[in-house]
Design an enzyme around this catalytic site. Sequence first.
Site, mmCIF file in Angstrom:
data_model
loop_
_atom_site.group_PDB
_atom_site.id
_atom_site.type_symbol
_atom_site.label_atom_id
_atom_site.label_comp_id
_atom_site.label_asym_id
_atom_site.label_seq_id
_atom_site.Cartn_x
_atom_site.Cartn_y
_atom_site.Cartn_z
ATOM 1 N N CYS A 1 -4.786 2.378 -3.601
ATOM 2 C CA CYS A 1 -3.720 3.119 -2.838
ATOM 3 C C CYS A 1 -2.431 1.579 -3.156
ATOM 4 O O CYS A 1 -1.597 1.704 -2.016
ATOM 5 C CB CYS A 1 -3.351 3.282 -1.242
ATOM 6 S SG CYS A 1 -5.100 4.609 -1.130
ATOM 7 N N HIS B 1 0.811 -1.110 0.194
ATOM 8 C CA HIS B 1 0.187 -0.249 0.208
ATOM 9 C C HIS B 1 1.024 1.549 -0.090
ATOM 10 O O HIS B 1 2.158 1.108 0.464
ATOM 11 C CB HIS B 1 -0.876 -0.179 0.678
ATOM 12 C CG HIS B 1 -1.624 0.971 1.335
ATOM 13 N ND1 HIS B 1 -1.456 2.283 1.635
ATOM 14 C CD2 HIS B 1 -3.097 0.922 1.578
ATOM 15 C CE1 HIS B 1 -2.763 3.104 1.803
ATOM 16 N NE2 HIS B 1 -3.778 2.125 1.408
HETATM 17 N N1 C6P Z 1 -5.962 0.441 2.774
HETATM 18 C C1 C6P Z 1 -8.208 0.191 0.980
HETATM 19 O O1 C6P Z 1 -8.941 0.593 0.755
HETATM 20 P P1 C6P Z 1 -4.587 4.171 7.063
HETATM 21 O O2 C6P Z 1 -5.344 4.493 6.337
HETATM 22 O O3 C6P Z 1 -3.720 4.790 7.857
HETATM 23 O O4 C6P Z 1 -5.566 2.915 8.066
HETATM 24 O O5 C6P Z 1 -4.186 2.607 6.457
HETATM 25 C C2 C6P Z 1 -3.651 2.572 5.411
HETATM 26 C C3 C6P Z 1 -3.698 1.625 4.832
HETATM 27 C C4 C6P Z 1 -2.369 0.625 4.769
HETATM 28 N N2 C6P Z 1 -1.362 -0.501 4.183
HETATM 29 C C5 C6P Z 1 -2.971 -1.378 4.069
HETATM 30 C C6 C6P Z 1 -2.535 -2.369 3.683
HETATM 31 C C7 C6P Z 1 -4.373 -0.590 3.635
HETATM 32 O O6 C6P Z 1 -4.561 -1.250 3.108
HETATM 33 C C8 C6P Z 1 -4.304 0.107 4.161
HETATM 34 C C9 C6P Z 1 -5.582 1.276 3.905
HETATM 35 C C10 C6P Z 1 -7.386 1.081 2.346
HETATM 36 O O7 C6P Z 1 -7.562 -0.542 0.796
HETATM 37 C C11 C6P Z 1 -7.622 2.470 1.862
HETATM 38 S S1 C6P Z 1 -6.620 2.692 0.703
#
Ligand code: C6P
Length: 408
Positions: A367, A126
């Site tokens: 992302c 990600h």
């Molecule tokens: N993925 C998805 O729809 P945050 O935003 O900090 O809570 O998480 C970020 C993040 C980091 N690593 C992985 C593997 C993730 O899947 C995510 C968040 C969401 O796939 C939003 S893009």
Amino acid sequence: MSNHTLDIPRIRKDFPILEQEFGGNPLVYLDNAATTQRPEPVLETIIDFYHTANANVHRGIYALSEEATQRYETARHKAAEFIHTPDPRSIIFTKGTTDSINLVAYAWGRYHLGPGDEILITEMEHHSNIVPWQLVARDTGAALRYIPLKDDGTLDLSDPGRYFTPKTKLVCVIHQSNVFGTVNPVETIINYARQVGALVLLDGAQSVPHVDVNVQKLDCDFLAFSGHKMLGPTGVGVLYGKPELLEAMEPYQGGGEMISTVTMKSSTWNTIPYKFEAGTPNIAQAIGLGAAMDYINAIGKDNLHRYEQTLLTYALEKLGNVDGLVIHGSAPDRGPVVSFSVDRVHPHDLAQFLDQDGIAIRAGHHCAQPIMHYLKVSATTRASFYVYNTTEEIDFLCESIEKARKFF
Ligand code: C6P
């Protein structure tokens, strides 16, 4: 086909949002990898905190503040138990996975890396586990290397010696892919990292909500995850770090609570974990996350995992039978996430079409643009499941996709 023991209709009653209708149909919420919904006990815990215990933590010498502090620190203990660390000092409350990874990038990466060193990540990451390392590499002169992807949505670990070398200082890897659902062989990866003396950070954003992640057994150095992907509130997440590493690290942000002494010239730092929790923390959110962990524990992580695997197997079969639909990734070990493309229908058009039937799914690059480059697509459609989803919802999703195909 049912091999789980959960009363799903009963569980669904805990999620008032699922009673809403969109487009004349009950909400079918299949965007759980982006964020899950919150059950009543989590909502009630947060409201109760504001009703009965709201005060700042670690600051007041009065009963209300002591109560707030006690609830906040209880949440820390729950988080420690949830990932099986005996030491609550290794739990830092952050804003979420992104914040947790940035903490390590700033407070460890910038002080321990330099020219000649390598940070090893993967093509499956990600953006939260890519961009912070690009910044660290830019600022320190360290190099950023990638373990490549294979067509089945797994990592190519056939030649570990190519990637794990004496130059490797830090390995940062996604535990479960938010695009393919692939569960990576993190035990093997940690073992390779140990052989070259590198530290390991696991991005547990998509694994901790679904399986039992045991930091002691895995022996990872850092683990990052978010509350909102596991029935908890937004604005709170966890960075687990081995205490000896956290103790040796510089602070991430400066401010209240993270200090021991401050003079006009310089400051000294508080003990861990407070050294990394500058300013007023997300008190109610952390307490809400504790309640989410209680809720998952009451369901039972094994039951949750079994039920989600039932949903995943059903979804793979049903979606696989939809004409013109291609599922991305076929890892044998995967979590409840399915990304797919439908011929002649752009993912955004498909998502909008499904929305008219009350189905919420994600369309986009998730992302994870390096994966999109690998797949040679700009976007995919993704359905992701949690404990309140049902096989009937998957049937409805498939019918709606068939309708969309005819329409476009
Ligand atoms: N993925 C998805 O729809 P945050 O935003 O900090 O809570 O998480 C970020 C993040 C980091 N690593 C992985 C593997 C993730 O899947 C995510 C968040 C969401 O796939 C939003 S893009």
